[in-house]
Write a protein that holds these residues in place. Structure first.
Motif, short mmCIF file in Angstrom:
data_model
loop_
_atom_site.label_atom_id
_atom_site.label_comp_id
_atom_site.label_asym_id
_atom_site.label_seq_id
_atom_site.Cartn_x
_atom_site.Cartn_y
_atom_site.Cartn_z
N GLU A 1 1.13 -1.00 -12.37
CA GLU A 1 1.81 -0.11 -11.42
C GLU A 1 1.43 -0.42 -9.97
N PHE A 2 0.30 -1.16 -9.76
CA PHE A 2 -0.17 -1.37 -8.39
C PHE A 2 -0.31 -2.85 -8.08
N LEU A 3 0.03 -3.20 -6.83
CA LEU A 3 -0.13 -4.57 -6.36
C LEU A 3 -1.00 -4.56 -5.10
N TRP A 4 -2.12 -5.27 -5.14
CA TRP A 4 -3.00 -5.37 -3.97
C TRP A 4 -2.27 -6.18 -2.91
N ARG A 5 -2.17 -5.63 -1.70
CA ARG A 5 -1.36 -6.28 -0.66
C ARG A 5 -2.10 -7.41 0.06
N ALA A 6 -3.41 -7.55 -0.14
CA ALA A 6 -4.18 -8.51 0.67
C ALA A 6 -3.71 -9.94 0.44
#
Ligand SMILES: C[S@@+](CC[C@H](N)C(=O)[O-])C[C@H]1O[C@@H](n2cnc3c(N)ncnc32)[C@H](O)[C@@H]1O
Length: 204
Positions: A162-167
């Protein structure tokens, strides 16, 4: 505390109750943002002043923190904040799926001892609740000055679909973004020689 808090406090939650956050504001907000454990409220008040068309839900059980936030709300005449002055967990269950656009958990208590780690507010259960609450395209922002907690956050979040790290590079987590003011905890931590780690995740 006696005059302003009763006007801004979220209603008491009965077991199994549901709470529509848009209905809490006189004018329907463009988005709903939610800060968990706002401490003295300086980040929250800054965001509320910078985004007057956003409705903010602010959870913090620490009474001096609630008083500090109320002083900021009164001084700056902020009309877009509602307060939950209790443990946030029952509120997570009461808010509808996809009802929140952005969540902040900044410098949560690190609980560094191994036997206390299960008390960390960022845990598998909270993240499942936040995955349900945050609308697709929304954002989860986390910060910590504890390297072990940062690794813990990433270990829990990176495998989640559900989540994607934007870094894209180290600057993205080493430097506080410009729309992210410092907090009292962060300044105390910097004075003690620790550096903050700033994590932003997109809700897919
Ligand atoms: C280390 S402080 C950081 C405060 C603030 N975010 C800052 O950066 O200055 C962590 C805060 O999280 C709050 N907190 C801890 N557990 C919580 C919970 N279950 N629900 C809501 N707030 C909580 C604490 O009361 C405390 O104010």
């Amino acid at each position: 505390m006696t005059e302003l808090l009763p006007r801004l406090r979220l209603p008491a939650l009965a077991t199994g109750a549901s709470l529509d956050p848009t209905g809490l504001f006189a004018v329907p907000p463009r988005q709903i943002w939610f800060e968990i454990g706002f401490g003295d409220g300086e980040h929250l008040a800054w965001q509320a002043a910078a985004n007057p068309d956003v409705g903010f839900i602010a959870a913090e059980p620490y009474v001096n923190g609630v008083a500090a936030l109320l002083s900021r709300i009164a001084a700056e005449n902020l009309a877009n904040i509602r307060i939950f002055d209790d443990d946030v967990r029952p509120l997570l269950a009461a808010l509808p799926a996809g009802s929140i656009d952005r969540v902040f958990i900044l410098f949560p208590d690190p609980w560094p001892k191994a036997r206390h780690r299960r008390r960390r507010i960022v845990n598998a259960e909270t993240l499942s609740a936040l995955a349900r609450l945050i609308a697709v395209g929304g954002e989860l922002r986390l910060a910590t000055d504890d390297r072990d907690y940062a690794r813990w956050m990433l270990r829990l979040l990176l495998p989640r679909r559900e989540f994607l790290w934007r870094a894209r590079g180290p600057a993205d987590w080493r430097r506080r973004p410009p729309d992210w003011p410092s907090t009292r905890y962060e300044r105390k931590s910097a004075a003690a020689g620790r550096t903050g780690i700033f994590l932003s995740f997109a809700r897919l």
